[in-house]
Design a protein around this motif. Sequence first.
Motif, PDB file in Angstrom:
ATOM      1  N   ALA A 125       0.866  -1.183   0.000  1.00  0.00           N
ATOM      2  CA  ALA A 125       0.000   0.000   0.000  1.00  0.00           C
ATOM      3  C   ALA A 125       0.899   1.228   0.000  1.00  0.00           C
ATOM      4  CB  ALA A 125      -0.903   0.007   1.240  1.00  0.00           C
ATOM      5  N   PRO A 126       0.371   2.388  -0.340  1.00  0.00           N
ATOM      6  CA  PRO A 126       1.191   3.597  -0.313  1.00  0.00           C
ATOM      7  C   PRO A 126       1.856   3.838   1.049  1.00  0.00           C
ATOM      8  CG  PRO A 126      -0.791   4.018  -1.537  1.00  0.00           C
ATOM      9  CD  PRO A 126      -0.958   2.650  -0.915  1.00  0.00           C
ATOM     10  N   SER A 127       1.154   3.530   2.123  1.00  0.00           N
ATOM     11  CA  SER A 127       1.729   3.733   3.456  1.00  0.00           C
ATOM     12  C   SER A 127       2.876   2.769   3.751  1.00  0.00           C
ATOM     13  CB  SER A 127       0.647   3.586   4.529  1.00  0.00           C
ATOM     14  OG  SER A 127       0.119   2.269   4.517  1.00  0.00           O
ATOM     15  N   ARG A 128       3.024   1.750   2.896  1.00  0.00           N
ATOM     16  CA  ARG A 128       4.085   0.758   3.074  1.00  0.00           C
ATOM     17  C   ARG A 128       5.012   0.702   1.856  1.00  0.00           C
ATOM     18  NH1 ARG A 128      -0.476  -0.783   5.527  1.00  0.00           N
ATOM     19  NH2 ARG A 128      -1.360  -2.022   3.871  1.00  0.00           N
ATOM     20  N   GLY A 129       4.991   1.751   1.021  1.00  0.00           N
ATOM     21  CA  GLY A 129       5.967   1.865  -0.044  1.00  0.00           C
ATOM     22  C   GLY A 129       5.497   1.638  -1.462  1.00  0.00           C
ATOM     23  N   SER A 130       4.283   1.173  -1.676  1.00  0.00           N
ATOM     24  CA  SER A 130       3.772   0.968  -3.031  1.00  0.00           C
ATOM     25  C   SER A 130       3.241   2.295  -3.572  1.00  0.00           C
ATOM     26  CB  SER A 130       2.641  -0.067  -3.025  1.00  0.00           C
ATOM     27  OG  SER A 130       2.082  -0.213  -4.313  1.00  0.00           O
ATOM     28  N   THR A 131       3.426   2.539  -4.847  1.00  0.00           N
ATOM     29  CA  THR A 131       2.942   3.794  -5.416  1.00  0.00           C
ATOM     30  C   THR A 131       1.656   3.634  -6.218  1.00  0.00           C
ATOM     31  OG1 THR A 131       4.332   3.522  -7.368  1.00  0.00           O
ATOM     32  CG2 THR A 131       5.252   4.794  -5.532  1.00  0.00           C
ATOM     33  N   GLU A 132       1.314   2.415  -6.623  1.00  0.00           N
ATOM     34  CA  GLU A 132       0.138   2.228  -7.474  1.00  0.00           C
ATOM     35  C   GLU A 132      -0.833   1.162  -6.996  1.00  0.00           C
ATOM     36  OE1 GLU A 132       1.044   1.735 -11.591  1.00  0.00           O
ATOM     37  OE2 GLU A 132       2.624   3.233 -11.534  1.00  0.00           O
ATOM     38  N   LEU A 133      -0.336   0.088  -6.420  1.00  0.00           N
ATOM     39  CA  LEU A 133      -1.188  -1.042  -6.081  1.00  0.00           C
ATOM     40  C   LEU A 133      -1.267  -1.269  -4.585  1.00  0.00           C
ATOM     41  CD1 LEU A 133       0.012  -3.613  -8.764  1.00  0.00           C
ATOM     42  CD2 LEU A 133      -2.013  -2.150  -8.838  1.00  0.00           C
ATOM     43  N   SER A 134      -2.387  -1.863  -4.189  1.00  0.00           N
ATOM     44  CA  SER A 134      -2.563  -2.330  -2.821  1.00  0.00           C
ATOM     45  C   SER A 134      -2.881  -3.813  -2.872  1.00  0.00           C
ATOM     46  CB  SER A 134      -3.717  -1.601  -2.131  1.00  0.00           C
ATOM     47  OG  SER A 134      -3.410  -0.249  -1.950  1.00  0.00           O
ATOM     48  N   THR A 135      -2.325  -4.541  -1.926  1.00  0.00           N
ATOM     49  CA  THR A 135      -2.671  -5.953  -1.777  1.00  0.00           C
ATOM     50  C   THR A 135      -2.933  -6.213  -0.304  1.00  0.00           C
ATOM     51  OG1 THR A 135      -0.377  -6.703  -1.500  1.00  0.00           O
ATOM     52  CG2 THR A 135      -1.257  -6.670  -3.751  1.00  0.00           C
ATOM     53  N   TRP A 136      -3.803  -7.176  -0.044  1.00  0.00           N
ATOM     54  CA  TRP A 136      -4.111  -7.550   1.325  1.00  0.00           C
ATOM     55  C   TRP A 136      -4.686  -8.951   1.344  1.00  0.00           C
ATOM     56  CZ3 TRP A 136      -6.884  -4.003  -1.493  1.00  0.00           C
ATOM     57  CH2 TRP A 136      -8.237  -4.242  -1.689  1.00  0.00           C
ATOM     58  N   THR A 137      -4.714  -9.535   2.529  1.00  0.00           N
ATOM     59  CA  THR A 137      -5.380 -10.815   2.697  1.00  0.00           C
ATOM     60  C   THR A 137      -6.684 -10.579   3.437  1.00  0.00           C
ATOM     61  OG1 THR A 137      -4.236 -11.293   4.766  1.00  0.00           O
ATOM     62  CG2 THR A 137      -3.230 -12.142   2.733  1.00  0.00           C
ATOM     63  N   VAL A 138      -7.644 -11.440   3.154  1.00  0.00           N
ATOM     64  CA  VAL A 138      -8.949 -11.399   3.811  1.00  0.00           C
ATOM     65  C   VAL A 138      -9.193 -12.762   4.435  1.00  0.00           C
ATOM     66  CG1 VAL A 138     -11.442 -11.158   3.485  1.00  0.00           C
ATOM     67  CG2 VAL A 138      -9.875  -9.775   2.114  1.00  0.00           C
ATOM     68  N   GLY A 139      -9.627 -12.782   5.674  1.00  0.00           N
ATOM     69  CA  GLY A 139     -10.063 -14.009   6.331  1.00  0.00           C
ATOM     70  C   GLY A 139     -11.506 -13.837   6.759  1.00  0.00           C
ATOM     71  N   MET A 140     -12.348 -14.819   6.425  1.00  0.00           N
ATOM     72  CA  MET A 140     -13.767 -14.765   6.802  1.00  0.00           C
ATOM     73  C   MET A 140     -14.157 -16.076   7.459  1.00  0.00           C
ATOM     74  SD  MET A 140     -15.502 -12.933   3.448  1.00  0.00           S
ATOM     75  CE  MET A 140     -17.094 -12.613   4.236  1.00  0.00           C
ATOM     76  N   ASP A 141     -14.860 -15.975   8.586  1.00  0.00           N
ATOM     77  CA  ASP A 141     -15.360 -17.172   9.256  1.00  0.00           C
ATOM     78  C   ASP A 141     -16.556 -17.740   8.510  1.00  0.00           C
ATOM     79  OD1 ASP A 141     -13.474 -17.115  11.312  1.00  0.00           O
ATOM     80  OD2 ASP A 141     -14.723 -15.782  12.540  1.00  0.00           O
ATOM     81  N   ALA A 142     -16.820 -19.017   8.709  1.00  0.00           N
ATOM     82  CA  ALA A 142     -17.979 -19.672   8.089  1.00  0.00           C
ATOM     83  C   ALA A 142     -19.253 -18.926   8.455  1.00  0.00           C
ATOM     84  CB  ALA A 142     -18.069 -21.123   8.546  1.00  0.00           C
ATOM     85  N   GLY A 143     -20.060 -18.627   7.456  1.00  0.00           N
ATOM     86  CA  GLY A 143     -21.332 -17.943   7.652  1.00  0.00           C
ATOM     87  C   GLY A 143     -21.247 -16.425   7.579  1.00  0.00           C
ATOM     88  N   ALA A 144     -20.051 -15.876   7.526  1.00  0.00           N
ATOM     89  CA  ALA A 144     -19.902 -14.416   7.469  1.00  0.00           C
ATOM     90  C   ALA A 144     -20.305 -13.891   6.090  1.00  0.00           C
ATOM     91  CB  ALA A 144     -18.463 -14.015   7.771  1.00  0.00           C
ATOM     92  N   THR A 145     -20.938 -12.733   6.086  1.00  0.00           N
ATOM     93  CA  THR A 145     -21.336 -12.072   4.841  1.00  0.00           C
ATOM     94  C   THR A 145     -21.002 -10.596   4.945  1.00  0.00           C
ATOM     95  OG1 THR A 145     -23.163 -13.622   4.540  1.00  0.00           O
ATOM     96  CG2 THR A 145     -23.250 -11.566   3.269  1.00  0.00           C
ATOM     97  N   GLY A 146     -20.265 -10.098   3.987  1.00  0.00           N
ATOM     98  CA  GLY A 146     -19.946  -8.676   3.950  1.00  0.00           C
ATOM     99  C   GLY A 146     -21.129  -7.872   3.462  1.00  0.00           C
ATOM    100  N   PRO A 147     -21.097  -6.569   3.653  1.00  0.00           N
ATOM    101  CA  PRO A 147     -22.195  -5.717   3.199  1.00  0.00           C
ATOM    102  C   PRO A 147     -22.202  -5.583   1.681  1.00  0.00           C
ATOM    103  CG  PRO A 147     -20.394  -4.374   3.990  1.00  0.00           C
ATOM    104  CD  PRO A 147     -20.016  -5.803   4.268  1.00  0.00           C
ATOM    105  N   GLU A 148     -23.373  -5.346   1.128  1.00  0.00           N
ATOM    106  CA  GLU A 148     -23.448  -5.024  -0.292  1.00  0.00           C
ATOM    107  C   GLU A 148     -22.795  -3.658  -0.472  1.00  0.00           C
ATOM    108  OE1 GLU A 148     -26.733  -5.548  -3.653  1.00  0.00           O
ATOM    109  OE2 GLU A 148     -27.302  -4.061  -2.137  1.00  0.00           O
ATOM    110  N   HIS A 149     -21.897  -3.562  -1.452  1.00  0.00           N
ATOM    111  CA  HIS A 149     -21.179  -2.314  -1.666  1.00  0.00           C
ATOM    112  C   HIS A 149     -20.604  -2.300  -3.077  1.00  0.00           C
ATOM    113  CE1 HIS A 149     -18.013  -5.142  -0.599  1.00  0.00           C
ATOM    114  NE2 HIS A 149     -17.114  -4.299  -1.111  1.00  0.00           N
ATOM    115  N   SER A 150     -20.060  -1.160  -3.461  1.00  0.00           N
ATOM    116  CA  SER A 150     -19.328  -1.062  -4.720  1.00  0.00           C
ATOM    117  C   SER A 150     -17.989  -0.402  -4.430  1.00  0.00           C
ATOM    118  CB  SER A 150     -20.115  -0.271  -5.772  1.00  0.00           C
ATOM    119  OG  SER A 150     -20.282   1.059  -5.351  1.00  0.00           O
ATOM    120  N   VAL A 151     -17.038  -0.626  -5.325  1.00  0.00           N
ATOM    121  CA  VAL A 151     -15.698  -0.066  -5.200  1.00  0.00           C
ATOM    122  C   VAL A 151     -15.362   0.602  -6.527  1.00  0.00           C
ATOM    123  CG1 VAL A 151     -13.259  -0.600  -4.763  1.00  0.00           C
ATOM    124  CG2 VAL A 151     -15.036  -1.834  -3.518  1.00  0.00           C
TER     125      VAL A 151
END
Length: 123
Positions: free
Chosen positions: A24-50
Amino acid sequence: MRVITPSNDNVTVSPNATMTGLAAPSRGSTELSTWTVGMDAGATGPEHSVTREQVWTVTAGALEVTCDGHTQKVLAGQTFILPAGLLRRIHAPERAEAHVAMHCDALASVPGTEGTRELPWAR
């Protein structure tokens, strides 16, 4: 070259998932961000757009991804691409993990709420 080691300072916990920021920019990247996501069984994120395309690779378990009204199950080892601007919702029918990449300036919005917000793990 910059080497990034994940730390607790880069972890965001929501009611539906845990995101660990990598590049991420805060960690030295100038264009891209990467991350990992962990979700427990049954979890549902909100409806959204990016505002930017996202590329997700499921690394463990499975995710049910609804984008633009169509739902698909994505298994560990598979990659899916979420186009910018379309409504999406991510559900974990079982414990799941994924690696995500996108352009670092993306903003998210949730139907029924005003404005946009940054994705802190991507900044």
